[in-house]
Design a protein around this motif. Structure first.
Motif, mmCIF file in Angstrom:
data_model
loop_
_atom_site.group_PDB
_atom_site.id
_atom_site.type_symbol
_atom_site.label_atom_id
_atom_site.label_comp_id
_atom_site.label_asym_id
_atom_site.label_seq_id
_atom_site.Cartn_x
_atom_site.Cartn_y
_atom_site.Cartn_z
ATOM 1 N N ARG A 191 0.836 -1.210 0.000
ATOM 2 C CA ARG A 191 0.000 0.000 0.000
ATOM 3 C C ARG A 191 0.864 1.251 0.000
ATOM 4 O O ARG A 191 0.444 2.305 -0.438
ATOM 5 C CB ARG A 191 -0.905 0.021 1.227
ATOM 6 N N ARG A 218 3.556 4.002 4.907
ATOM 7 C CA ARG A 218 2.521 3.377 5.736
ATOM 8 C C ARG A 218 3.092 2.160 6.430
ATOM 9 O O ARG A 218 2.822 1.895 7.601
ATOM 10 C CB ARG A 218 1.376 2.870 4.857
ATOM 11 N N HIS A 252 3.495 1.533 10.395
ATOM 12 C CA HIS A 252 2.712 0.485 11.041
ATOM 13 C C HIS A 252 3.591 -0.566 11.690
ATOM 14 O O HIS A 252 3.312 -1.038 12.783
ATOM 15 C CB HIS A 252 1.758 -0.184 10.057
ATOM 16 N N CYS A 264 4.042 -2.064 20.161
ATOM 17 C CA CYS A 264 2.917 -2.392 21.034
ATOM 18 C C CYS A 264 2.955 -3.855 21.451
ATOM 19 O O CYS A 264 2.684 -4.194 22.609
ATOM 20 C CB CYS A 264 1.594 -2.091 20.353
ATOM 21 N N ARG A 268 2.407 11.538 7.835
ATOM 22 C CA ARG A 268 1.697 11.189 6.613
ATOM 23 C C ARG A 268 0.290 11.800 6.632
ATOM 24 O O ARG A 268 -0.172 12.368 5.648
ATOM 25 C CB ARG A 268 1.585 9.668 6.485
ATOM 26 N N ARG A 269 -0.360 11.667 7.752
ATOM 27 C CA ARG A 269 -1.740 12.178 7.829
ATOM 28 C C ARG A 269 -1.810 13.683 7.666
ATOM 29 O O ARG A 269 -2.799 14.228 7.196
ATOM 30 C CB ARG A 269 -2.376 11.786 9.162
ATOM 31 N N HIS A 321 -9.261 -3.304 15.141
ATOM 32 C CA HIS A 321 -8.781 -4.072 13.990
ATOM 33 C C HIS A 321 -7.767 -5.139 14.391
ATOM 34 O O HIS A 321 -7.582 -6.136 13.695
ATOM 35 C CB HIS A 321 -8.198 -3.155 12.918
ATOM 36 N N ARG A 375 -8.447 -8.438 12.439
ATOM 37 C CA ARG A 375 -7.585 -8.781 11.303
ATOM 38 C C ARG A 375 -7.442 -10.268 11.019
ATOM 39 O O ARG A 375 -7.323 -10.649 9.858
ATOM 40 C CB ARG A 375 -6.170 -8.214 11.483
HETATM 41 C C1 HEM Z 1 -0.466 -4.337 18.652
HETATM 42 C C2 HEM Z 1 -0.785 -4.383 17.478
HETATM 43 C C3 HEM Z 1 -1.218 -3.266 16.587
HETATM 44 C C4 HEM Z 1 -1.329 -1.930 16.802
HETATM 45 C C5 HEM Z 1 -1.068 -1.156 18.044
HETATM 46 C C6 HEM Z 1 -1.783 -1.335 15.598
HETATM 47 C C7 HEM Z 1 -2.000 -0.003 15.429
HETATM 48 C C8 HEM Z 1 -2.394 0.590 14.252
HETATM 49 C C9 HEM Z 1 -2.585 1.982 14.051
HETATM 50 C C10 HEM Z 1 -2.361 3.057 15.061
HETATM 51 C C11 HEM Z 1 -2.983 2.170 12.790
HETATM 52 C C12 HEM Z 1 -3.297 3.497 12.112
HETATM 53 C C13 HEM Z 1 -2.103 4.072 11.411
HETATM 54 C C14 HEM Z 1 -2.451 5.399 10.794
HETATM 55 O O1 HEM Z 1 -2.964 6.284 11.478
HETATM 56 O O2 HEM Z 1 -2.191 5.576 9.589
HETATM 57 C C15 HEM Z 1 -3.060 0.886 12.179
HETATM 58 C C16 HEM Z 1 -3.431 0.653 10.873
HETATM 59 C C17 HEM Z 1 -3.505 -0.617 10.346
HETATM 60 N N1 HEM Z 1 -3.252 -1.814 10.978
HETATM 61 FE FE1 HEM Z 1 -2.608 -2.063 12.816
HETATM 62 N N2 HEM Z 1 -1.945 -2.329 14.654
HETATM 63 C C18 HEM Z 1 -1.618 -3.504 15.236
HETATM 64 C C19 HEM Z 1 -1.619 -4.756 14.703
HETATM 65 C C20 HEM Z 1 -2.036 -5.018 13.421
HETATM 66 C C21 HEM Z 1 -2.040 -6.295 12.793
HETATM 67 C C22 HEM Z 1 -1.575 -7.580 13.425
HETATM 68 C C23 HEM Z 1 -2.524 -6.124 11.534
HETATM 69 C C24 HEM Z 1 -2.761 -7.144 10.435
HETATM 70 C C25 HEM Z 1 -1.976 -7.981 10.008
HETATM 71 C C26 HEM Z 1 -2.804 -4.730 11.374
HETATM 72 C C27 HEM Z 1 -3.292 -4.152 10.249
HETATM 73 C C28 HEM Z 1 -3.440 -2.808 10.051
HETATM 74 C C29 HEM Z 1 -3.816 -2.234 8.815
HETATM 75 C C30 HEM Z 1 -4.119 -2.991 7.514
HETATM 76 C C31 HEM Z 1 -3.835 -0.862 8.984
HETATM 77 C C32 HEM Z 1 -4.129 0.189 7.907
HETATM 78 C C33 HEM Z 1 -2.805 0.579 7.330
HETATM 79 C C34 HEM Z 1 -2.938 1.451 6.121
HETATM 80 O O3 HEM Z 1 -3.143 0.910 5.040
HETATM 81 O O4 HEM Z 1 -2.821 2.670 6.268
HETATM 82 N N3 HEM Z 1 -2.509 -4.077 12.528
HETATM 83 N N4 HEM Z 1 -2.688 -0.079 13.093
#
Ligand code: HEM
Ligand code: SF4
Ligand code: SF4
Ligand code: SF4
Lengths: 206, 384, 748
Positions: free
Chosen positions: B107, B111, B115, B122, B192-193, B262, B266
């Motif tokens: 993507r 990003r 992430h 975390c 980015r945002r 999420h 996920r």
């Molecule tokens: C402790 C674990 C995790 C935390 C704290 C976390 C936190 C976050 C945060 C804060 C965002 C928003 C980022 C933004 O503002 O652009 C985000 C986006 C996202 N997270 Fe997580 N995440 C975690 C685990 C995961 C896992 C395991 C997956 C999947 C495999 C995942 C998939 C995604 C996806 C697909 C996005 C959107 C990213 C994008 O395309 O902009 N996350 N996550």
């Protein structure tokens, strides 16, 4: 706010297949580098007719309803957005369920992306990219007064029939004023290849 | 399963998980012997979050499309003839998509960077703090040895390690490292945002900005705690500790509602891939307009039943039966042709129609070489 | 020079065409541009208004310019993606010198050394063989300032009669016929006059692909009730839903026009008052078309009689109408006659010079209009003055401050320049904005002639296909790197604004020309400090001429969003609609609206002649050529822009399924087309939107994919336009893919 009166009107009968919309779509900041609009030759063997299809922004979007991840959201102004990025699990349900065939799957990114009416532009009062550039007026963004003044033969309609299901949409399609249809029955075109002139009809036979 | 009121069911599951966790805490900390009473607020917030997340998860699973995927995901996974491949795929997909976030890389590199750091920061932080908070893990000096510690898990001694070892340093400062990772990731995400016009137009404060602020606040106050006792002889330690507790507790309470959900949602991504795998090798659905295969028959039939449950009436009289049996490209063509028909007689064009010859599927632009943007994607997804 | 310095493949590997796609700042969604520059598209004659996003001296994207009246934000795909032509990996950043030892056949040399070398060769050739041994080929995509300078450079600095331009391949038939009929060569109306007209007649114009923005005017007219008649051998996108489509045989347009006029006379669908008061010569034309009965017309044109009748009735009985045509009727050995036929329909109907009544050829190149007005044509001086006319010569000689005797007499057309290379009269050539190897017919001959030159220098921003034959290549400027005016299809003078500086050692073209003049020691008259200064001289030079720009200024253009010429004084608003009753012009001086001393328009008898090369048993089909929407002219720019190549990657042979079945050809098969001049192997596109006796191939590609290697070099005797639109061809199914298929990328 004057912007609020701007609406999207489509008239595929005007489309000339130039692909300006496709090329401009990828210049929009919400999906830079990727075109969301569909543009296909309906049946190039018979004619040059092309089908430009943007998201119709349904009042109750099938795509959102069938999404298992609850990823598709509608903004208060009625624009159905691309899948929320953290949620979409790339299951393809919306791609297969949308009655207009709109959402696109980006499988590498595991993300559905769709036409969001150039939300970065329309949300601040600018016209979407495709409707800005479209040289045929097949895609038009303007007020109802403007479209009525410019197109005395046409009127906008936003009810579409699919079998027993009626879908009403934010985007309007232009139909003849003389016909005054209540809705457009999409399945009425089940056996049609395309439309155009038959070259033999006007050829002098030797 | 017996049909129950969805809310009642969600409350029930919420209670079950919350109570289970409470029992685990009690047992794991040896009847609270190793439980740090100062952390009781954290514990209660966690219990609340557990309830909230389970409640929401259960509600979510009861939506017809989710329920369908949940059921089918497991079915497809445990299909005896696919199980071995599925296990292998499970491993590769968990590591590439979950551990490495490969799909987010696709993507956008920025990003992904953001992430990956947030996520691993975390995960490490949670892996350290939660067992400590629940009293599942604790350290004690080894009796008779002044420069060694012993780690206990659920009250069982695990191993000893020297106080001044690198391991000990990493271990006791693990939270600092993870905080730095999170801060770095959050700053990238914020950057980015703030820059990206596309993101700016769709983001909402509570949904998109607040989570970043929360993570930032937790991490910064955490690091300040360490700084306070390491270099500043505990300056304002209590105040910072309260601040830190507030941010963490608020985040825990926010978990079930906002973006962080999420994390729990996920894994469904994996279910979707097993479903797709099974679909690709099983019987295909052929479009009842153009005759081309466009998806698995199973998927189409499942969607028909989901749409019915949702109250859609896409049934069609005649041989089409249901609109779902028309491929998306033909839907686009028919949508346009239905308008063309309205205009018949107004201009010089005529319809080319035939009850006998099946209409061809529409094709993008140059059929010989290029297919246009996302052309290959459509091909991959719709099995053209 | 004997041949290319290296093999074509080796040269392509170094100099392209390679593809540019959006990346870096052009792909990021968060880049705030330094500024938005209001300017115009660099491609076709519509000259759509566009705003370029500039960041760090690079054009990184565009924003629609909604307030520009002609296109109101609309653009075709070329305009949308044009920003990718800048900062391109193939861009020439230094001058190049032919060097067979270098991998690409050229090695970089310093700019000054290159200029010295060019001036030295010009000096040597002119000293040895005379002034006229050096020729110039110029182009109609240049700003008017540059075209003016090129004409002046030829006549005043080099004193050679041999200058011509690629508008020769574009609008000259229309220009000549317009001069003959109206005494002036300009679209008679702004497109606004289409909007409320009863009938729009479109002959030989693929409006949707070659003048895309015009589509919106046609469809808006249709909403207001206009009937649309399209005459074309192919059902192009604008023809698909038109009210009446007439599938004409290529090259038979004059027969159709004569047949229509015949019916107009028969049914008395004439404006007698207009014919009597404002025209001369009607009787002769009426007599001439007396033989053109519907039956004969149908037999010659291949159009069904009922279609001819219907068209005549709609055209004849309309209250208002707009006649347009383009290269489809103009690219013929009788192109001028075809246009005269169209004009006769307009004059007989009397529907010109009034609101909602119009006539226009749709100009193809960016500055197709302005580029044909100010002196880079072989027989022309600024302000549409005549190089053979002593008075006109004197006027310009005074402006240029040169002895009128030193001004050369008229030269020859662009194709004839190559014939003069063959006879040895021309030994040296400078080309700017012209890629003759791709765009001229029978182009194998053209390459051979380029090789025969003693010295050839080309100015361009990419190494175009002709420049591969050059001795010295000078790095010129992109449209966005310079400013100046352009006159678009409607006759509206608009202003191109500079967005960025030239990169590397590239220079604005006018600087290069002036540097050569200076190196030759003949810098008098070539010391302009910029386009504005050139424009000021052009205004004076054009004053009193037919194409009078003297009242136009950069400021006025900006304030009015363009100014329609003629604009003879500072307080004159410009002239969107020509030939209004009681309008004044410098030729009629009040005698009438048309540009003849009596103020009357001329009917011209236009006899039908078949194409230069008609079909026969050996070559039984007709080959016609044209454009596709995502490419422009010889493709030097558009074949380097990735998304445009994605849209239409390689030329294909369009043919009807009936013909395909006879030859056992399937969609996508490799097919060889052969004419008396050469052959080409391309993939087939089998469609029912073309006459079964005709095949179509677009011409934007070079080398093995260039259809102009097959077209015929026959020319119109008056306008000298080549007959691109019809020659005899035969088709055979190819037994295998051509060698290039595995060696070249689609755009190469
Ligand atoms: C402790 C674990 C995790 C935390 C704290 C976390 C936190 C976050 C945060 C804060 C965002 C928003 C980022 C933004 O503002 O652009 C985000 C986006 C996202 N997270 Fe997580 N995440 C975690 C685990 C995961 C896992 C395991 C997956 C999947 C495999 C995942 C998939 C995604 C996806 C697909 C996005 C959107 C990213 C994008 O395309 O902009 N996350 N996550
Ligand atoms: S048109 Fe399709 S993608 Fe758009 S809102 Fe409706 S269902 Fe969703
Ligand atoms: S820009 Fe308009 S005319 Fe061109 S393809 Fe898109 S919808 Fe059709
Ligand atoms: S090529 Fe012509 S129609 Fe297309 S954007 Fe440029 S000026 Fe407009």
């Amino acid at each position: 706010m004057p912007e609020a009166q701007y609406e999207f009107f489509i008239d595929p009968s005007r489309c000339i297949g130039c692909q300006s919309c496709v090329q401009a779509c990828s210049e929009c900041d919400t999906h830079k580098g990727q075109a969301m609009i569909h543009l296909e030759f309906v049946n190039r063997h018979y004619s040059t007719q092309t089908a430009p299809v943007v998201c119709m922004h349904c009042d109750s979007p099938t795509c959102a309803e069938v999404c298992p991840a609850d990823a598709i959201k509608k903004t208060p102004d009625g624009v159905v957005q691309t899948a929320r990025k953290p949620r979409c699990i790339a299951c393809n349900n919306c791609v297969l369920a949308c009655p207009f065939g709109v959402p696109k799957m980006n499988s590498g990114a595991e993300l559905m992306m769709k036409c969001d009416m150039c939300y970065d532009r329309t949300s601040i009062g600018k016209a979407p990219m495709c409707a800005s550039v479209c040289p045929s007026g097949a895609l038009y963004y303007g007020t109802r007064e403007q479209i009525e003044a410019q197109r005395p033969r046409s009127m906008p309609i936003n009810q579409f029939q699919f079998g027993q299901q009626t879908i009403s949409t934010k985007v309007h399609m232009m139909v003849p004023r003389t016909a005054q249809p209540e809705h457009i029955d999409v399945l009425s075109a089940m056996h049609d290849h395309t439309s155009g002139h038959d070259i033999f009809l006007m050829m002098h036979d030797e | 399963m017996v049909k129950r009121h969805p809310v009642r069911k969600a409350i029930l599951w919420g209670c079950i998980t919350t109570i289970s966790l409470a029992i685990m805490i009690a047992v794991g900390s040896r009847e609270l012997a190793h439980f740090d009473a100062a952390l009781v607020a954290y514990t209660f917030a966690t219990l609340f979050a557990t309830f909230g997340i389970t409640y929401r998860y259960t509600m979510w699973l009861q939506r017809p499309p989710t329920a369908m995927y949940w059921k089918r995901g497991w079915q497809m996974f445990f299909k005896p003839q696919r199980l071995l491949t599925n296990m292998r795929n499970l491993f590769t997909r968990t590591s590439s998509d979950f551990a490495a976030n490969r799909f987010i890389w696709k993507r956008g590199k920025l990003r992904w960077l953001a992430h990956w750091f947030i996520m691993w920061g975390c995960i490490v932080a949670v892996a350290i703090t939660f067992p400590l908070v629940f009293g599942w893990l604790h350290f004690a000096s080894v009796p008779g040895s002044l420069d060694s510690y012993r780690a206990y898990l659920f009250g069982f001694a695990l191993f000893d390690f020297p106080v001044d070892s690198i391991f000990a340093f990493l271990m006791f400062h693990g939270l600092v490292w993870s905080s730095f990772a999170v801060i770095f990731g959050v700053m990238l995400a914020m950057w980015r945002r703030m820059r990206d016009h596309g993101a700016a137009s769709v983001q909402q404060f509570v949904e998109d900005i607040l989570p970043l602020i929360l993570l930032f606040a937790i991490s910064v106050t955490g690091v300040m705690l360490t700084a306070s006792y390491t270099w500043m002889r505990g300056y304002a330690f209590d105040f910072i500790a309260i601040l830190h507790a507030i941010t963490v507790i608020f985040t825990l309470l926010y978990m079930p509602f906002g973006k962080f959900f999420h994390i729990f949602q996920r894994p469904a991504q994996l279910g979707a891939t097993f479903y797709k795998d099974a679909g690709a090798t099983s019987e295909q659905a052929h479009c009842r307009r153009c005759g081309e295969a466009y998806s698995s028959r199973m998927h189409v039939e499942d969607l028909i039943s989901v749409q019915k449950q949702l109250g859609f009436r896409y049934e069609v009289a005649g041989e089409v039966e249901h609109y779902q049996w028309i491929c998306p490209p033909c839907r686009r063509a028919m949508f346009v042709l239905a308008q063309t028909k309205q205009w018949q007689g107004n201009f010089g064009d005529q319809m080319f129609s035939s009850m006998h010859e099946q209409p061809a599927a529409p094709r993008f632009g140059n059929p010989v070489i290029s297919e246009g943007p996302l052309g290959h994607e459509d091909q991959a997804n719709l099995h053209f | 020079m004997a041949q290319l310095p290296r093999s074509e493949l080796e040269m392509i590997a170094v100099f392209g065409p390679h593809l540019a796609h959006a990346q870096g700042q052009r792909l990021e969604a968060g880049v705030e541009p330094d500024r938005l520059v209001k300017t115009h598209c660099c491609f076709c004659g519509q000259q759509c208004g566009i705003q370029l996003k500039v960041k760090d001296n690079t054009v990184i994207g565009f924003e629609p310019w909604y307030d520009f009246p002609f296109n109101q934000g609309m653009l075709c795909p070329k305009g949308v993606k044009r920003y990718l032509q800048g900062a391109h990996p193939d861009r020439l950043l230094t001058a190049l010198e032919r060097d067979p030892a270098s991998s690409g056949g050229f090695r970089p040399i310093g700019y000054d050394a290159a200029i010295q070398r060019v001036a030295g060769e010009i000096g040597r050739i002119q000293a040895q063989y005379g002034n006229s041994a050096f020729g110039i080929l110029s182009g109609a995509s240049l700003t008017t300032e540059k075209t003016y300078l090129m004409g002046k450079f030829a006549r005043m600095c080099l004193k050679t009669p041999y200058i011509d331009y690629n508008g020769r391949l574009c609008m000259v038939s229309a220009g000549a016929a317009n001069k003959k009929s109206f005494g002036i060569d300009r679209a008679a109306n702004a497109w606004d006059d289409m909007l409320h007209t009863d009938v729009i007649w479109i002959s030989g114009a693929n409006v949707a692909e070659c003048a895309p923005i015009t589509t919106s005017y046609v469809w808006r007219a249709r909403e207001n009730g206009a009937k649309i008649i399209v005459v074309d051998p192919r059902i192009t996108p604008i023809a698909r839903t038109c009210d009446l489509y007439l599938p004409i045989k290529p090259g038979r347009d004059i027969a159709l026009f004569n047949g229509i006029l015949h019916l107009m006379i028969k049914h008395d669908w004439l404006d007698h008052e207009f014919i009597n008061n404002h025209t001369v010569g009607f009787e002769a034309v009426a007599e001439h078309v007396a033989d053109w009965t519907p039956k004969r017309t149908a037999e010659v044109t291949g159009i069904a009689e009922k279609g001819i009748q219907q068209a005549a009735e709609w055209w004849g009985t309309a209250k208002t109408s707009f006649m347009t045509h383009a290269r489809g009727i103009e690219h013929h050995t009788h192109g001028v006659q075809n246009v005269l036929g169209a004009i006769s329909l307009v004059l007989a109907s009397g529907r010109i010079g009034r609101p909602n009544c119009g006539y226009a050829t749709i100009t193809g190149q960016a500055n197709g209009q302005g580029g044909r007005e100010h002196g880079q044509k072989c027989d022309q001086l600024p302000g549409w003055r005549d190089l053979a006319n002593p008075e006109h010569r004197q006027h310009i000689a005074n402006i240029w401050d040169m002895p009128v005797e030193e001004m050369p007499q008229p030269g020859v057309d662009a194709y004839e320049i190559f014939r003069k290379i063959e006879t040895g009269e021309i030994k040296g050539l400078l080309s700017l904005c012209f890629n003759p190897k791709v765009s001229l017919p029978d182009s194998d001959y053209v390459s051979a002639m380029l090789d025969k030159l003693e010295f050839y220098t080309s100015i361009d921003f990419f190494l175009n296909d002709s420049a591969r034959h050059a001795d010295i290549v000078l790095p010129g400027s992109l449209q966005e790197e310079d400013e100046g005016t352009v006159t678009q299809a409607e006759g509206r003078v608009i202003k191109i604004n500079q967005a960025i500086e030239c990169p590397g050692e590239a220079r604005q073209d006018w600087r290069i020309i002036q540097d050569i003049a200076q190196a030759l020691g003949r810098s008098k008259g070539f010391t302009f400090d910029g386009p504005r200064a050139i424009f000021e001289e052009l205004r004076r030079a054009s004053k009193g001429g037919v194409a009078d720009y003297s009242g136009i200024s950069y400021e006025k253009i900006e304030a009015q969003n363009g100014v329609f010429w003629p604009c003879p004084s500072d307080d004159h608003p410009g002239t969107p609609r020509l030939f209004e009753p009681n309008s004044w012009n410098p030729v009629a001086k009040g005698a009438g609206p048309f540009y003849f001393p009596d103020g009357k328009a001329r009917f011209n008898v236009a006899p039908y002649t078949p194409p230069a090369e008609d079909v026969d048993a050996e070559y039984p089909l007709m080959l016609t050529t044209g454009r596709v929407i995502s490419h422009f002219l010889s493709g030097t720019q558009t074949r380097r822009i990735g998304p445009l190549v994605d849209q239409y990657a390689e030329p294909r042979i369009e043919l009807h399924p009936q013909l395909a079945m006879r030859l056992n050809i399937q969609e996508g098969d490799w097919v060889t087309a052969q004419t008396r001049r050469g052959e080409i192997t391309l993939r087939a596109q089998v469609v029912r939107t073309i006459r079964p006796d005709t095949i179509f191939v677009p011409y934007h590609w070079a080398g093995q994919k260039s259809i102009n290697r097959l077209t015929i070099a026959a020319q119109d005797p008056i306008s000298k336009i080549p007959e691109y639109k019809v020659c005899a061809v035969r088709l055979i199914k190819a037994s295998q893919a051509p060698a290039y298929a595995s060696q070249l990328e689609p755009q190469q």
